[in-house]
Design a protein around this motif. Structure first.
Motif, PDB file in Angstrom:
ATOM      1  N   PRO A   1       0.833  -1.207   0.000  1.00  0.00           N
ATOM      2  CA  PRO A   1       0.000   0.000   0.000  1.00  0.00           C
ATOM      3  C   PRO A   1       0.862   1.250   0.000  1.00  0.00           C
ATOM      4  O   PRO A   1       1.990   1.234   0.495  1.00  0.00           O
ATOM      5  CB  PRO A   1      -0.780  -0.122   1.312  1.00  0.00           C
ATOM      6  N   PRO A   2       0.357   2.348  -0.580  1.00  0.00           N
ATOM      7  CA  PRO A   2       1.103   3.605  -0.537  1.00  0.00           C
ATOM      8  C   PRO A   2       1.296   4.080   0.901  1.00  0.00           C
ATOM      9  O   PRO A   2       0.554   3.682   1.816  1.00  0.00           O
ATOM     10  CB  PRO A   2       0.197   4.569  -1.322  1.00  0.00           C
ATOM     11  N   THR A   3       2.261   4.938   1.099  1.00  0.00           N
ATOM     12  CA  THR A   3       2.533   5.494   2.424  1.00  0.00           C
ATOM     13  C   THR A   3       1.294   6.193   2.971  1.00  0.00           C
ATOM     14  O   THR A   3       0.652   6.986   2.268  1.00  0.00           O
ATOM     15  CB  THR A   3       3.698   6.497   2.355  1.00  0.00           C
ATOM     16  N   GLY A   4       0.948   5.887   4.217  1.00  0.00           N
ATOM     17  CA  GLY A   4      -0.193   6.517   4.859  1.00  0.00           C
ATOM     18  C   GLY A   4      -1.512   5.818   4.627  1.00  0.00           C
ATOM     19  O   GLY A   4      -2.539   6.215   5.176  1.00  0.00           O
ATOM     20  N   ILE A   5      -1.529   4.752   3.805  1.00  0.00           N
ATOM     21  CA  ILE A   5      -2.738   3.981   3.533  1.00  0.00           C
ATOM     22  C   ILE A   5      -2.630   2.645   4.255  1.00  0.00           C
ATOM     23  O   ILE A   5      -1.606   1.949   4.144  1.00  0.00           O
ATOM     24  CB  ILE A   5      -2.921   3.747   2.014  1.00  0.00           C
ATOM     25  N   SER A   6      -3.657   2.288   5.019  1.00  0.00           N
ATOM     26  CA  SER A   6      -3.577   1.062   5.825  1.00  0.00           C
ATOM     27  C   SER A   6      -3.603  -0.193   4.970  1.00  0.00           C
ATOM     28  O   SER A   6      -2.944  -1.184   5.287  1.00  0.00           O
ATOM     29  CB  SER A   6      -4.721   1.024   6.848  1.00  0.00           C
ATOM     30  N   TYR A   7      -4.370  -0.165   3.875  1.00  0.00           N
ATOM     31  CA  TYR A   7      -4.394  -1.325   2.982  1.00  0.00           C
ATOM     32  C   TYR A   7      -4.962  -0.913   1.626  1.00  0.00           C
ATOM     33  O   TYR A   7      -5.610   0.122   1.489  1.00  0.00           O
ATOM     34  CB  TYR A   7      -5.245  -2.455   3.576  1.00  0.00           C
ATOM     35  N   THR A   8      -4.701  -1.731   0.620  1.00  0.00           N
ATOM     36  CA  THR A   8      -5.354  -1.633  -0.687  1.00  0.00           C
ATOM     37  C   THR A   8      -5.893  -3.020  -1.009  1.00  0.00           C
ATOM     38  O   THR A   8      -5.616  -3.994  -0.287  1.00  0.00           O
ATOM     39  CB  THR A   8      -4.375  -1.206  -1.789  1.00  0.00           C
ATOM     40  N   TYR A   9      -6.654  -3.118  -2.102  1.00  0.00           N
ATOM     41  CA  TYR A   9      -7.148  -4.444  -2.492  1.00  0.00           C
ATOM     42  C   TYR A   9      -5.984  -5.369  -2.836  1.00  0.00           C
ATOM     43  O   TYR A   9      -5.971  -6.542  -2.464  1.00  0.00           O
ATOM     44  CB  TYR A   9      -8.107  -4.322  -3.670  1.00  0.00           C
ATOM     45  N   GLY A  10      -4.972  -4.842  -3.551  1.00  0.00           N
ATOM     46  CA  GLY A  10      -3.805  -5.657  -3.866  1.00  0.00           C
ATOM     47  C   GLY A  10      -3.105  -6.136  -2.615  1.00  0.00           C
ATOM     48  O   GLY A  10      -2.641  -7.283  -2.537  1.00  0.00           O
ATOM     49  N   ASN A  11      -3.027  -5.268  -1.619  1.00  0.00           N
ATOM     50  CA  ASN A  11      -2.390  -5.619  -0.353  1.00  0.00           C
ATOM     51  C   ASN A  11      -3.141  -6.739   0.360  1.00  0.00           C
ATOM     52  O   ASN A  11      -2.542  -7.724   0.826  1.00  0.00           O
ATOM     53  CB  ASN A  11      -2.329  -4.371   0.530  1.00  0.00           C
ATOM     54  N   ARG A  12      -4.474  -6.641   0.426  1.00  0.00           N
ATOM     55  CA  ARG A  12      -5.263  -7.684   1.097  1.00  0.00           C
ATOM     56  C   ARG A  12      -5.255  -8.993   0.306  1.00  0.00           C
ATOM     57  O   ARG A  12      -5.299 -10.074   0.877  1.00  0.00           O
ATOM     58  CB  ARG A  12      -6.696  -7.204   1.300  1.00  0.00           C
TER      59      ARG A  12
END
Length: 501
Positions: A266-277
Motif C-alpha cells: 500500500p502507498p505510504t499513509g494507507i492502511s491497505y489496498t485491495y492488492g495488499n489484502r
C-alpha cells in the motif's frame, strides 16, 4: 445588471457586454471564456448547453434578462457534433424554428418545457431574440464574428422570473427491488446501464454519513470484451470532461488505479489496498498471497476447481472498522478454456468508484489468465448495495437522460450489438399452423414450437425463457402476431417482411 437562475447550480460566466448571450455546445465554458478577451468584453452571459433539459435553464435566464437580444450557439469540438452532444442544440433550434404550443410542447418533437415556463413569454422571447449558430467556425473565427456584432438597444420587456420547477414524475418506479442484471461488451457500457437502473428504480434512503442515496440491492453487471491494456472509453468520450473526471473514466485515472490491484504494497499513509489484502493477507504467522497460493494454485491443480476464491475481509480487524473493504470476495472459474472473474462488492459507490474498481479487477483477471494460459473470459461484478449519493444525482440524471431516456433507438438491427447469444427463431406458416424453430447461434436445431395462434407459441417461449434480450422477445411477439394475421387472411408470410394485403 444580469440576473441568473440558480447560478450556484447552473454555472455561467458574466462578461461586460449587454445584449449577447454565448452558448457553447459541450465545449467547456470556463476554458472558452477564460482565454478570450473578446468574449469577456462583448458577451453578457456565457454558458454551456449539454442536454435538452438545459434548454429550460436557457429560457429562464433569457426571461430574467430581456436586454439580451442575440443568442450565439457555438460547438466546434468532437463531442459537440455527436448524437449525444447535439440533443440540446437541436431542441433549442426547434423552438426558434417551429415554436411551441400552448402546453409548452416543442414543435416537431414530443419534448415538453417545464410547466412553470409561460408559453406566451417564450413566444415573446423567440420573437425578440435572434438565435445564431456559428458552430461551423473555428474558435478564432467565432471571436471575430462576435467582435463585429453591434449592441442592441433597450430591453423588449420587463424581467420575468418563472416559478421554480416542480417535478411531476414518481421519484422511484415500482420494481422487484432485489436482483438486477446489466450486460455490456465494455465496462462503460455495463456501468451506464447500472446507473440508469439506479436512477429509475433506486430507493431513496439515508446513509450512515448523514446524506441521501439512491440504492438498488443485488445488482450484477457482466462485461464480456473489455481489454484493460487498451481501455474502451469511446462512450465516455461523449461526456463532459468534468463527468469523466468525477467517475474516473479517463485512461490516465484508470491506469494509475491499476496499482491498487496489482501491487501488494500500500502507498505510504494507507492502511491497505485491495492488492495488499489479496497478496499480503495477514495470517497468524505469515502473509498469504491469495492470488498465487490460492487462485492460481487451485486452477493449476484442477482447471475445474471451484476453490479459487480470495477474500479481502480480515474479521478481527474489519468487524470493528469504519472502513472495511468494499470489494469483499473474488472467485475465478474456468469454462471452455476461458477464465471468468466473479467479484462481490458489499457496498458500491457506483458513480465515483465503480469504473476504476471494474478496470482494476479486469487487469488483475488478465494477469491471472496470462499466468495460467487461459483466455480472458467474463468479468461479473455483484454490487450488493449499488448506490449513488445525492450529490451526484444531477450528473447521473443528465447522463441517463442523454444516454437512454431522450435518445431515439435505432430501427436497424445491428448484429454486433443486438444479437441474442442464446439463438434465434425461424417462423413459418404452413398447413394451417404457425411454426417457430429455435436455433442456436451456429444454426443448430434446439427446439420446435407450433400452434394455431400467436399466443400459444408466445406463452410457451415465455414459459421456457429461451431468449435473453427484451428487444428480441418483442420482435418475436410482433412476428408471431403477423404470422397469425397472415394465416387467418390467407396471405403470404415472410419473416421480417411486411404483409402484402
Amino acid at each position: 445588471m444580469v440576473s441568473l437562475y440558480q447560478p450556484e447550480k447552473y454555472k455561467v460566466y458574466l462578461g461586460s457586454g449587454k445584449s449577447i448571450g454565448f452558448c457553447t455546445i459541450w465545449n467547456e465554458a470556463e476554458a472558452v471564456f477564460g482565454k478570450s478577451k473578446i468574449l469577456q468584453e462583448k458577451t453578457a452571459i456565457l454558458g454551456t448547453l449539454y442536454s435538452r433539459s438545459g434548454v429550460n435553464i436557457v429560457l429562464r435566464n433569457l426571461a430574467l434578462n430581456p436586454q439580451i437580444r442575440k443568442i450565439v450557439l457555438w460547438g466546434n469540438g468532437g463531442l459537440s457534433n455527436t448524437q449525444f452532444g447535439l440533443m440540446g442544440k437541436s431542441l433549442i433550434e426547434k423552438i426558434w424554428n417551429e415554436g411551441i404550443d400552448s402546453d409548452g410542447i416543442v414543435g416537431g418533437t414530443k419534448f415538453k418545457l417545464e410547466k412553470e415556463i409561460d408559453a406566451e413569454i417564450v413566444k415573446k422571447i423567440i420573437g425578440n431574440v435572434e438565435l445564431i449558430d456559428i458552430s461551423h467556425l473555428l474558435f478564432e473565427e467565432a471571436e471575430k464574428y462576435i467582435e463585429k456584432i453591434e449592441a442592441v438597444g433597450e430591453p423588449y420587456m420587463e424581467p420575468i422570473k418563472f416559478p421554480e420547477a416542480v417535478l411531476e414524475k414518481v421519484e422511484t418506479f415500482p420494481s422487484e427491488e432485489v436482483g438486477w442484471l446489466a450486460r455490456g461488451k465494455t465496462i462503460i457500457e455495463a456501468w451506464t446501464r447500472v446507473v440508469e437502473r439506479i436512477m429509475r428504480y433506486g430507493l431513496i434512503k439515508g446513509t450512515q454519513y448523514g446524506y441521501q442515496q439512491r440504492e438498488l440491492i443485488g445488482v450484477t453487471w457482466v462485461i464480456s470484451d473489455e481489454n484493460p491494456d487498451k481501455p474502451d472509453l469511446l462512450l465516455a468520450l461523449e461526456w463532459p470532461e468534468e463527468l469523466q473526471k468525477v467517475t474516473g473514466a479517463t485512461e490516465k485515472d484508470i491506469k494509475e488505479y491499476y496499482s491498487v490491484f496489482l501491487s501488494p504494497e500500500p502507498p505510504t499513509g494507507i492502511s491497505y489496498t485491495y492488492g495488499n489484502r489479496l497478496m499480503r493477507y495477514p495470517l497468524n504467522d505469515r502473509k498469504l498471497d491469495q492470488i498465487e497460493e490460492v487462485i492460481i494454485k487451485q486452477l493449476k491443480d484442477s482447471p475445474d476447481s471451484r476453490r479459487a476464491v480470495a477474500t479481502t475481509l480480515v474479521p478481527e480487524v474489519d468487524a470493528f472498522s469504519k472502513e472495511p473493504p468494499c470489494i469483499t470476495q473474488l472467485q475465478a472459474l474456468q469454462s471452455r478454456g476461458k477464465l471468468h472473474f466473479l467479484a462481490t462488492v458489499r457496498s458500491h459507490d457506483i458513480f465515483k468508484a465503480a469504473i476504476p474498481n471494474a478496470f482494476g479487477l479486469r487487469i488483475l483477471q488478465k494477469r491471472v489468465c496470462e499466468k495460467l494460459g487461459f483466455e480472458l473470459g467474463y468479468l461479473q461484478i455483484t454490487s450488493q448495495s449499488a448506490h449513488i449519493y445525492e450529490q451526484d444525482w444531477n450528473n447521473a440524471y443528465q447522463l441517463v437522460k442523454c444516454a437512454f431516456w431522450e435518445r431515439t433507438p435505432s430501427l436497424v438491427f445491428d448484429l454486433d450489438t443486438q444479437r441474442d447469444i442464446r439463438g434465434y427463431l425461424i417462423i413459418k406458416v404452413k398447413d394451417g399452423k404457425i411454426f417457430a424453430d429455435f436455433q442456436g447461434p451456429q444454426g443448430e436445431d434446439l427446439m420446435n414450437f407450433e400452434g394455431e395462434t400467436a399466443k400459444e407459441i408466445m406463452k410457451k417461449i415465455a414459459q421456457l425463457e429461451i431468449l435473453s434480450r427484451t428487444d428480441h422477445l418483442l420482435d418475436i411477439g410482433a412476428e408471431l402476431q403477423k404470422a397469425e394475421i397472415a394465416l387467418k387472411q390467407r396471405l403470404d408470410y415472410n419473416q421480417d417482411k411486411s404483409l402484402i394485403f
